[in-house]
Design an enzyme around this catalytic site. Sequence first.
Site, mmCIF file in Angstrom:
data_model
loop_
_atom_site.group_PDB
_atom_site.id
_atom_site.type_symbol
_atom_site.label_atom_id
_atom_site.label_comp_id
_atom_site.label_asym_id
_atom_site.label_seq_id
_atom_site.Cartn_x
_atom_site.Cartn_y
_atom_site.Cartn_z
ATOM 1 N N ALA A 194 30.441 60.537 65.540
ATOM 2 C CA ALA A 194 29.979 61.866 66.224
ATOM 3 C C ALA A 194 30.681 62.233 67.473
ATOM 4 O O ALA A 194 31.491 61.506 67.860
ATOM 5 C CB ALA A 194 28.433 61.526 66.891
ATOM 6 N N ALA B 179 33.233 60.848 71.573
ATOM 7 C CA ALA B 179 33.215 60.430 70.420
ATOM 8 C C ALA B 179 32.708 59.028 70.371
ATOM 9 O O ALA B 179 32.814 58.355 71.349
ATOM 10 C CB ALA B 179 34.637 60.473 69.595
ATOM 11 N N ASP B 180 31.944 58.796 69.333
ATOM 12 C CA ASP B 180 31.397 57.617 68.942
ATOM 13 C C ASP B 180 31.545 57.188 67.607
ATOM 14 O O ASP B 180 31.119 58.203 66.852
ATOM 15 C CB ASP B 180 30.015 57.406 69.543
ATOM 16 C CG ASP B 180 29.635 55.712 69.512
ATOM 17 O OD1 ASP B 180 30.473 55.019 70.558
ATOM 18 O OD2 ASP B 180 28.499 55.613 69.450
ATOM 19 N N THR B 181 31.665 55.919 67.073
ATOM 20 C CA THR B 181 31.840 55.601 65.741
ATOM 21 C C THR B 181 30.895 54.507 65.404
ATOM 22 O O THR B 181 30.820 53.478 66.374
ATOM 23 C CB THR B 181 33.223 55.410 65.270
ATOM 24 O OG1 THR B 181 34.154 56.560 65.330
ATOM 25 C CG2 THR B 181 33.259 54.824 63.858
#
Lengths: 191, 191
Positions: free
Chosen positions: B105, B68-70
């Site tokens: 994501a 995940a990446d924010t």
Amino acid sequence: MLILASASPRRRELLERNGVQVCVEPADIDEHHADGELPQDYVHRMAVSKCRHIVRKHRGEHVHVLGADTIVVLGSEILGKPQDAVMAMKMLRELSGREHVVMTAVCLINALDGAEESFVCKTIVQFDEISDQRLSRYVASGEPMDKAGAYGIQGGAEGFVKRIDGSYTNVVGLPLCETLGVLEKWGDFLK
Amino acid sequence: MLILASASPRRRELLERNGVQVCVEPADIDEHHADGELPQDYVHRMAVSKCRHIVRKHRGEHVHVLGADTIVVLGSEILGKPQDAVMAMKMLRELSGREHVVMTAVCLINALDGAEESFVCKTIVQFDEISDQRLSRYVASGEPMDKAGAYGIQGGAEGFVKRIDGSYTNVVGLPLCETLGVLEKWGDFLK
């Protein structure tokens, strides 16, 4: 000095975490819902009543009193705190997969001169479809019992809430930005 | 077994609090933003890259990898993690009184057969007007330093956020309902 006319530990924590020191004096008022009373009118009346109830004990003193009340509204139905685990389960099943509105009314009164300001904040909350298994596990945790609508968004129900539209802290029990705004306007309550 | 390809303690906590046990293996990837790459494409590429990076070390094993990446997007500008207190203060001043979008994501890959699913979740966040005094106090707390956009909605910045439209946990760093939905579809990860 600011008196919080509410027993909710969440409201106290929200305020104290954000630099507002309070003394807690919960108000014991009649929470009966009047026939035909709209949800926003009911929650507003509750917050104002709690606040005035405590103000009466401090009339003429240099204190402000903050009152608040939160309800969950599904359609036109008001969901208060569940009386037992069966009612908690029933409420959560009704909320599952649907949208509801959380309303918090906030009231601030200056006990010295009786000046009063109040407002109602609304947030739309969308629950995901939650299986009975997850709901019963949550009810068994005991957390729903002291919460309007039988859930705490900041606790074990965080995974039930798919989206919100509005203030998050309003759903926790006190719309923080709006409340800090009123407090800033009225006095020097922030550290 | 589920491997979380992220060093974020918030993602791990969100999953574990909601019944998903993970092993953490942070992925060290090139986070360079390509010229002209749209924010949603960038964050998606980051989550997928993290995930594939860890999958390569476990190819053929009976494990799933979650990446995940924010990012915080203000207008067309991507705000990542601040490099120092000065940059954190600059970011927070830009966010004050305005609306931005938080995008996370998420990517899940089955290391055994390489099957992959990914999505991007967006939440609109409205900041209140926050005084420089409150912002500097927050920066001095050190909390902004490991967070995209220099704030944590679940921490000291909770009082800065007036309203959100979308998933709250997405702003924390992992859209919980959507992620649990994918995990439920792919395997037996929930306790």
